[in-house]
Design a protein around this motif. Structure first.
Motif, mmCIF file in Angstrom:
data_model
loop_
_atom_site.group_PDB
_atom_site.id
_atom_site.type_symbol
_atom_site.label_atom_id
_atom_site.label_comp_id
_atom_site.label_asym_id
_atom_site.label_seq_id
_atom_site.Cartn_x
_atom_site.Cartn_y
_atom_site.Cartn_z
ATOM 1 N N ASP A 320 -14.083 9.838 -4.803
ATOM 2 C CA ASP A 320 -12.694 10.265 -4.622
ATOM 3 C C ASP A 320 -11.751 9.599 -5.615
ATOM 4 O O ASP A 320 -10.524 9.722 -5.515
ATOM 5 N N GLY A 321 -12.329 8.854 -6.601
ATOM 6 C CA GLY A 321 -11.508 8.221 -7.624
ATOM 7 C C GLY A 321 -11.056 6.826 -7.273
ATOM 8 O O GLY A 321 -10.388 6.180 -8.082
ATOM 9 N N THR A 322 -11.413 6.333 -6.099
ATOM 10 C CA THR A 322 -11.042 4.982 -5.674
ATOM 11 C C THR A 322 -12.302 4.175 -5.421
ATOM 12 O O THR A 322 -13.189 4.620 -4.690
ATOM 13 N N ALA A 323 -12.395 2.998 -6.059
ATOM 14 C CA ALA A 323 -13.571 2.159 -5.866
ATOM 15 C C ALA A 323 -13.711 1.773 -4.405
ATOM 16 O O ALA A 323 -12.725 1.626 -3.686
ATOM 17 N N ASP A 324 -14.970 1.620 -3.977
ATOM 18 C CA ASP A 324 -15.237 1.333 -2.571
ATOM 19 C C ASP A 324 -14.472 0.119 -2.057
ATOM 20 O O ASP A 324 -14.026 0.093 -0.910
ATOM 21 N N GLU A 325 -14.313 -0.927 -2.916
ATOM 22 C CA GLU A 325 -13.673 -2.148 -2.438
ATOM 23 C C GLU A 325 -12.193 -1.947 -2.137
ATOM 24 O O GLU A 325 -11.576 -2.744 -1.417
ATOM 25 N N PHE A 326 -11.590 -0.851 -2.666
ATOM 26 C CA PHE A 326 -10.183 -0.567 -2.390
ATOM 27 C C PHE A 326 -10.005 0.632 -1.459
ATOM 28 O O PHE A 326 -8.881 1.009 -1.145
ATOM 29 N N ASP A 327 -11.102 1.230 -1.050
ATOM 30 C CA ASP A 327 -11.062 2.453 -0.244
ATOM 31 C C ASP A 327 -11.327 2.094 1.217
ATOM 32 O O ASP A 327 -12.361 1.504 1.545
ATOM 33 N N CYS A 328 -10.386 2.460 2.140
ATOM 34 C CA CYS A 328 -10.582 2.105 3.547
ATOM 35 C C CYS A 328 -11.688 2.936 4.202
ATOM 36 O O CYS A 328 -12.182 2.582 5.269
ATOM 37 N N GLN A 329 -12.062 4.064 3.576
ATOM 38 C CA GLN A 329 -13.187 4.883 4.040
ATOM 39 C C GLN A 329 -14.011 5.285 2.819
ATOM 40 O O GLN A 329 -13.879 6.393 2.299
ATOM 41 N N PRO A 330 -14.867 4.390 2.314
ATOM 42 C CA PRO A 330 -15.570 4.658 1.044
ATOM 43 C C PRO A 330 -16.572 5.806 1.089
ATOM 44 O O PRO A 330 -17.058 6.209 0.043
ATOM 45 N N LEU A 331 -16.871 6.351 2.284
ATOM 46 C CA LEU A 331 -17.827 7.455 2.374
ATOM 47 C C LEU A 331 -17.148 8.776 2.710
ATOM 48 O O LEU A 331 -17.822 9.769 2.975
ATOM 49 N N ASP A 332 -15.824 8.813 2.691
ATOM 50 C CA ASP A 332 -15.069 10.038 2.985
ATOM 51 C C ASP A 332 -14.151 10.331 1.810
ATOM 52 O O ASP A 332 -13.173 9.606 1.572
ATOM 53 N N TYR A 336 -8.250 7.954 0.985
ATOM 54 C CA TYR A 336 -8.087 6.962 -0.077
ATOM 55 C C TYR A 336 -6.604 6.609 -0.181
ATOM 56 O O TYR A 336 -5.744 7.363 0.310
ATOM 57 N N PRO A 337 -6.259 5.495 -0.761
ATOM 58 C CA PRO A 337 -4.847 5.132 -0.914
ATOM 59 C C PRO A 337 -4.082 6.212 -1.682
ATOM 60 O O PRO A 337 -4.501 6.639 -2.765
ATOM 61 N N GLY A 338 -2.989 6.668 -1.092
ATOM 62 C CA GLY A 338 -2.170 7.693 -1.734
ATOM 63 C C GLY A 338 -2.543 9.109 -1.370
ATOM 64 O O GLY A 338 -1.883 10.057 -1.818
ATOM 65 N N ALA A 339 -3.582 9.298 -0.520
ATOM 66 C CA ALA A 339 -3.955 10.652 -0.106
ATOM 67 C C ALA A 339 -2.861 11.228 0.790
ATOM 68 O O ALA A 339 -2.141 10.492 1.464
ATOM 69 N N ASN A 344 -4.347 14.518 11.904
ATOM 70 C CA ASN A 344 -5.760 14.609 12.272
ATOM 71 C C ASN A 344 -6.282 13.379 12.988
ATOM 72 O O ASN A 344 -7.485 13.232 13.189
ATOM 73 N N GLY A 345 -5.408 12.469 13.376
ATOM 74 C CA GLY A 345 -5.849 11.262 14.055
ATOM 75 C C GLY A 345 -6.514 10.257 13.151
ATOM 76 O O GLY A 345 -7.196 9.347 13.622
ATOM 77 N N VAL A 346 -6.327 10.387 11.826
ATOM 78 C CA VAL A 346 -6.980 9.520 10.847
ATOM 79 C C VAL A 346 -5.926 8.938 9.909
ATOM 80 O O VAL A 346 -4.929 9.606 9.581
ATOM 81 N N ASP A 347 -6.176 7.713 9.466
ATOM 82 C CA ASP A 347 -5.307 7.098 8.458
ATOM 83 C C ASP A 347 -5.743 7.604 7.095
ATOM 84 O O ASP A 347 -6.522 6.965 6.392
ATOM 85 N N ASP A 348 -5.234 8.766 6.678
ATOM 86 C CA ASP A 348 -5.696 9.404 5.442
ATOM 87 C C ASP A 348 -5.337 8.614 4.189
ATOM 88 O O ASP A 348 -6.084 8.609 3.215
ATOM 89 N N ASN A 349 -4.166 7.952 4.180
ATOM 90 C CA ASN A 349 -3.691 7.297 2.954
ATOM 91 C C ASN A 349 -3.890 5.792 2.956
ATOM 92 O O ASN A 349 -3.328 5.082 2.121
ATOM 93 N N CYS A 350 -4.684 5.287 3.910
ATOM 94 C CA CYS A 350 -5.055 3.867 3.950
ATOM 95 C C CYS A 350 -3.839 2.941 4.000
ATOM 96 O O CYS A 350 -3.852 1.844 3.418
ATOM 97 N N ASN A 351 -2.760 3.365 4.665
ATOM 98 C CA ASN A 351 -1.579 2.508 4.763
ATOM 99 C C ASN A 351 -1.489 1.797 6.107
ATOM 100 O O ASN A 351 -0.483 1.157 6.413
ATOM 101 N N GLY A 352 -2.506 1.954 6.940
ATOM 102 C CA GLY A 352 -2.533 1.285 8.221
ATOM 103 C C GLY A 352 -1.882 2.046 9.348
ATOM 104 O O GLY A 352 -1.927 1.615 10.502
ATOM 105 N N ALA A 353 -1.258 3.193 9.064
ATOM 106 C CA ALA A 353 -0.620 4.015 10.095
ATOM 107 C C ALA A 353 -1.358 5.343 10.208
ATOM 108 O O ALA A 353 -1.954 5.825 9.244
ATOM 109 N N THR A 354 -1.293 5.933 11.393
ATOM 110 C CA THR A 354 -1.995 7.192 11.654
ATOM 111 C C THR A 354 -1.013 8.258 12.111
ATOM 112 O O THR A 354 -0.238 8.030 13.047
ATOM 113 N N ASP A 355 -1.031 9.415 11.418
ATOM 114 C CA ASP A 355 -0.205 10.571 11.798
ATOM 115 C C ASP A 355 1.269 10.197 11.939
ATOM 116 O O ASP A 355 1.961 10.613 12.866
#
Length: 712
Positions: A320-332, A336-339, A344-355
């Motif tokens: 997804d263009g983000t290295a695993d060490e910076f990606d809160c979900q490295p297998l999805d 990734y940060p900035g998504a 959807n009940g998921v923290d899509d942008n890795c900012n610690g907040a959901t929806d």
């Protein structure tokens, strides 16, 4: 004489004869125990020079008319005095004046005795273990365990023609100077991996079936037929008995036996095992091949792990263009940060907040203090309604009173109940005199068939107390009508459409006053024209009191609001065809029942004829589908076997107003369409063949399911 080589043993074994049969091949059988103590047996057998009939035994009535008496069944028929294959062994005078029976038991004088050991079974007879056989060996077959026997010493090979009964093979053991009687198909269809898994139970080889699993096969030819359910075929260079169904089950005595198997998908093939647990052959335990992922697992079973994932310091497992060490979900790859944040009940942008509020697919909600479905003030955009912001509609002119909102029924109370800027309008406080009229398409479908309306507020009958709109799914959709048709004051036999009269949609015995929306009538006329066959209205308008008296009617049935119809055709066409046409006419909700189709248009803005000033275009909210569920409990895995009958039953909740129409489609292996059952909540399916079975079902036309199951 033909010869076969057993590559596992490295020994050539000649074909040996059995009474009535010529067998193609014999393989070395190991672990067979002699039918008596070896030293005792050898002392009973002289050299072949004195064995005139080559049966390995001496002094067996050589002087009497050639009656040798050896037939391999080891019984006693002393009265006959003759020998042969009569199912019983013949009496013999061993030279000591006594009549001896060839039952394999040695007397103290070195001859066979006519007294078998009590409680011991003879060759071919069912047994529990070695101790119950007079030959000392109990072997497993596909029809249960039976007694075997072994001949040790000079002359045994020559005696093979008479030593073994029908259905047994005579197997040579040169290193022991012996031959053994083994059931010809003892190991047939037993799960195996190597030939050695088969040969311990008789002459057999481990062969590969079409599905990749391996099972024991036993030799066959015209003189040695296969048991029922097996065919004599050529496989792996061997003419052997193969299961006619292409599948093997676990025979008695095979508990714990295993074989290999393969699971294949587009991603690759993975190997596993299947094991006999009692009479059940377990499913293949191989992993399901999947595309390779950067997860330290060989997902596609190609022997490589995480190929193409790069070096650990720049690893991006989901690309997804983000290295695993910076990606809160490295297998999805969608996270990734900035998504973009989604509801959807998921923290899509890795900012610690959901929806969080303001996501790109959020919905506008107004503050609704009185919970009437309408809000006021400035809305906020959020994923789901909250305690204070729960209304998707704004414009409530008094958010402290739940009976006041746009489209509410105007009451004679000196207030603006419907938020239209007027108070007690429409002669709401007067007598039930006509205040306006409602017009329908008429017999020519061109309009002009009109009926007068009366004020609903003047109708005091308890049968016309609509349920509170504030408790309905969407309050604005379930407002009591402000005007009604007085069925006793009009001619209900008049045509309100080319193929329908008012009386078809409203009957005075269900209530004196009615609501029949012109929009709904136009929809049914269009459906009637498309089908080209008569439609019969089972149920149109229902007064609230009449609806409440029905067992299956919904509390907020749309029949009380004049935009629903239960319709059937009398068999001229299918219920599904009606449902399809309702969908073409944009019905909001369609449900199939055993005797009719329910279609309603509840989402059409409330008409100005029956609801003046209410439900103007653009104000109708979007809500989820009504809560309807269905379930078809599936049988256990061990029931998916050839010959089993499956009982399938559809169960449901949320279907009001009757029993839903259930449609089944059962597609057996090798078919594209299969059988179809309609209007049956329960069906029985006979699994009459192995392979992939497909079962589809539909409940009420709105809940659908599908199952694919392989029957071994």
């Amino acid at each position: 004489m033909r010869r076969f080589e057993d590559p596992s043993a490295g020994v050539d074994l000649s074909v040996l004869r059995v009474p009535g049969f010529v067998y193609l091949a014999c393989w070395l059988v190991t672990g067979v125990i002699g039918c008596m103590d070896t030293s005792e047996r050898r002392s009973a057998l002289p050299s072949p020079v004195h064995d005139d009939d080559l049966d390995g035994r001496k002094h067996d009535q050589q002087a009497s008319a050639g009656d040798d008496g050896i037939d391999g069944f080891f019984g006693t028929d002393q009265a006959s005095g003759t020998g042969g294959h009569d199912g019983e062994s013949d009496s013999i005078d061993g030279g000591d004046g006594a009549i001896d029976s060839l039952d394999g038991i040695v007397s103290s004088d070195g001859e066979t005795t006519d007294e078998p050991l009590p409680g011991l079974s003879r060759i071919g007879v069912a047994c529990a273990d070695d101790s119950t056989c007079d030959g000392g060996t109990c072997v497993a077959t596909d029809n249960g365990a039976v007694c075997s026997s072994t001949c040790v010493g000079a002359g045994c090979a020559q005696a093979c023609d008479t030593f073994c009964p029908s259905g047994f093979m005579c197997i040579a053991q040169p290193e022991l100077d012996a031959v053994s009687c083994i059931p010809a198909h003892a190991a047939l269809c037993r799960p195996c991996i190597l030939d050695s898994d088969c040969t311990s139970a008789g002459p057999a080889k481990c062969v590969t079936y079409e599905n990749g699993s391996r099972f024991c096969a036993t030799p066959c030819d015209s003189t040695l037929p296969c048991p029922f359910g097996y065919e004599c075929q050529s496989i792996d260079g061997l003419t052997a008995c193969i299961s006619a169904t292409g599948q093997c089950q676990c025979a008695p005595g095979a508990d714990g036996a295993s074989t290999v198997c393969t699971v294949t998908t587009n991603a690759g093939s993975c190997n596993g095992n299947r094991i006999c647990q009692g009479d059940i052959l377990t499913p293949c335990d191989a992993q399901i091949p999947s595309p390779e992922a950067c997860d330290t697992v060989d997902n596609n079973c190609n022997g490589l792990t995480d190929e193409g994932c790069g070096t650990p310091d720049i690893l991006d497992s989901d690309s997804d263009g983000t290295a695993d060490e910076f990606d809160c979900q490295p297998l999805d790859a969608a996270i990734y940060p900035g998504a973009p944040e989604s509801c959807n009940g998921v923290d899509d942008n890795c900012n610690g907040a959901t929806d969080e509020p303001g996501t790109f697919d959020c919905q506008v909600f107004y503050s609704d203090e009185d919970d009437d479905g309408w809000g006021a003030g400035t809305p906020i955009c959020q994923c789901t309604p909250s305690a204070t912001y729960s209304a998707s509609l704004g414009g409530d002119c008094d958010d402290g009173v739940d009976s006041v909102f746009p489209g509410a029924a105007e009451q004679c109370n000196g207030a603006d109940d419907d938020c239209d800027g007027q108070t007690d309008e429409g002669n709401i406080c007067g007598s039930p005199t006509p205040v306006d009229e409602v017009c329908y398409p008429g017999p020519a479908n061109s309009g002009g068939q009109c009926f007068p309306l009366v004020n609903a507020a003047s109708v005091t009958s308890s049968a016309y107390a609509w349920p509170a709109a504030s408790s309905a799914p969407v309050a604005s959709w379930y407002q009591p009508p402000a005007r009604l048709i007085d069925l006793t004051a009009v001619d209900a036999s008049l045509s309100i459409a080319p193929n329908f009269t008012l009386a078809e949609f409203a009957q005075s015995w269900k209530g004196q006053w009615a609501v029949v929306r012109p929009e709904m009538v136009s929809k049914w006329q269009a459906i009637r024209a498309a089908l080209g066959t008569p439609l019969y209205i089972n149920s149109g308008f229902r007064s609230p009191g009449y609806n409440a008296g029905l067992d299956d009617a919904a509390t907020y049935s749309r029949h009380m609001y004049g935009d629903a119809g239960d319709v059937q055709t009398g068999g001229a066409t299918s219920l599904q065809a009606i449902a399809d046409q309702c969908e073409n006419q944009n019905a909001y909700y369609i449900k199939l029942y055993v005797g009719h189709v329910h279609c309603d248009w509840r989402d059409i803005p409330l008409g100005q004829d029956f609801w003046p000033g209410a439900g103007k275009p653009g104000t109708m909210p979007v809500i989820p589908e009504p809560p309807v569920w269905a379930d078809v409990p599936m049988p256990e895995a061990n029931e998916w076997r050839v010959g089993r009958t499956l009982q399938l039953a559809a169960r449901w909740t949320g279907f009001d107003e009757g029993t839903p129409f259930v449609r089944w489609q059962i597609i057996p292996p090798g078919s594209n369409s299969g059988s179809v059952w309609e209007r049956q909540t329960d069906v029985a399916v006979v699994l009459d063949r192995p392979g992939l079975w497909v079962i589809r079902w539909s409940v009420g036309g709105v809940v659908h399911g599908k199952l694919e199951q392989i029957v071994p």
